[in-house]
Design an enzyme around this catalytic site. Structure first.
Site, PDB file in Angstrom:
ATOM      1  N   ARG A  70       0.354  -1.181   0.283  1.00  9.02           N
ATOM      2  CA  ARG A  70      -0.376  -0.220   0.331  1.00  9.02           C
ATOM      3  C   ARG A  70       1.068   1.045   0.020  1.00  9.02           C
ATOM      4  O   ARG A  70       0.943   2.104  -0.578  1.00  9.02           O
ATOM      5  CB  ARG A  70      -1.055   0.233   0.840  1.00  9.02           C
ATOM      6  CG  ARG A  70      -2.260  -0.999   1.412  1.00  9.02           C
ATOM      7  CD  ARG A  70      -3.016  -0.318  -0.077  1.00  9.02           C
ATOM      8  NE  ARG A  70      -3.970  -1.291  -0.171  1.00  9.02           N
ATOM      9  CZ  ARG A  70      -4.383  -1.605  -1.261  1.00  9.02           C
ATOM     10  NH1 ARG A  70      -4.452  -1.446  -2.388  1.00  9.02           N
ATOM     11  NH2 ARG A  70      -4.836  -2.794  -1.480  1.00  9.02           N
TER      12      ARG A  70
ATOM     13  N   GLU B 256       1.779   1.999  -3.775  1.00  9.79           N
ATOM     14  CA  GLU B 256       0.884   2.370  -3.757  1.00  9.79           C
ATOM     15  C   GLU B 256       0.875   3.866  -4.377  1.00  9.79           C
ATOM     16  O   GLU B 256       0.495   3.936  -5.242  1.00  9.79           O
ATOM     17  CB  GLU B 256      -0.004   1.429  -3.896  1.00  9.79           C
ATOM     18  CG  GLU B 256      -1.473   1.356  -4.816  1.00  9.79           C
ATOM     19  CD  GLU B 256      -2.738   1.166  -4.027  1.00  9.79           C
ATOM     20  OE1 GLU B 256      -2.772   0.648  -2.786  1.00  9.79           O
ATOM     21  OE2 GLU B 256      -3.669   1.203  -5.375  1.00  9.79           O
TER      22      GLU B 256
ATOM     23  N   SER C 207      16.585  15.119   1.022  1.00 13.37           N
ATOM     24  CA  SER C 207      17.160  13.223   1.494  1.00 13.37           C
ATOM     25  C   SER C 207      16.668  12.788   2.540  1.00 13.37           C
ATOM     26  O   SER C 207      15.541  12.905   3.162  1.00 13.37           O
ATOM     27  CB  SER C 207      18.551  13.708   2.418  1.00 13.37           C
ATOM     28  OG  SER C 207      18.829  13.236   2.513  1.00 13.37           O
TER      29      SER C 207
END
Length: 146
Positions: A87, A90, A113
């Protein structure tokens, strides 16, 4: 029109008019992250929002159908199998280009960074279901020019 072509038309209109994603989001009446993601083809627009964005960008009204079409959210990377990691993966797949556009617009050409960086995860209690709040905070590193 394909989503890729629609995205190109939106980006070209944005550049030609010297607009920010924030300005387009204000015209859409939606958040900058969601609006940018939709403009980049990763979300579909509600019809009224599509009309507002097209009018704001001076793009043809007949593009509404393309803007409201469901996107194909895919990217060419190995997909993690753990549901939680998937997830998060995603989210980066769907909103990664959006974050990149907004960070570049606000800071210039560079990166966040992952070394001078911290992240926090909080639980937000909500009557509709508890929420996961992830905060990422990294130093902006401008690319050098030589």
């Amino acid at each position: 029109m394909k989503k890729v072509e629609l995205t190109e038309a939106i980006i070209n209109a944005k550049k030609e008019k010297g607009l920010s994603w924030e300005a387009i989001a204000d015209a859409a009446g939606k958040s900058v992250v969601w609006t940018t993601s939709a403009c980049l083809g990763m979300n579909s627009f509600p019809e009224d929002t599509a009309h507002a964005v097209l009018e704001f960008l001076d793009l043809p009204a007949d593009l509404v159908a393309d803007m409201t079409a469901c996107p194909h959210k895919a990217w060419e990377k190995a997909v993690p199998q753990d549901p939680l990691v998937y997830r998060i993966y995603e989210i980066v797949g769907v909103y990664g280009d959006t974050l990149k556009e907004i960070i570049h617009e606000k800071f210039g050409d560079g990166i966040m960074s992952a070394i001078d960086f911290h992240m926090d995860v909080q639980k937000e209690e909500n009557p509709k279901g508890d929420r996961v709040v992830i905060t990422m905070n990294g130093k902006f590193l401008k690319y050098s020019v030589w």
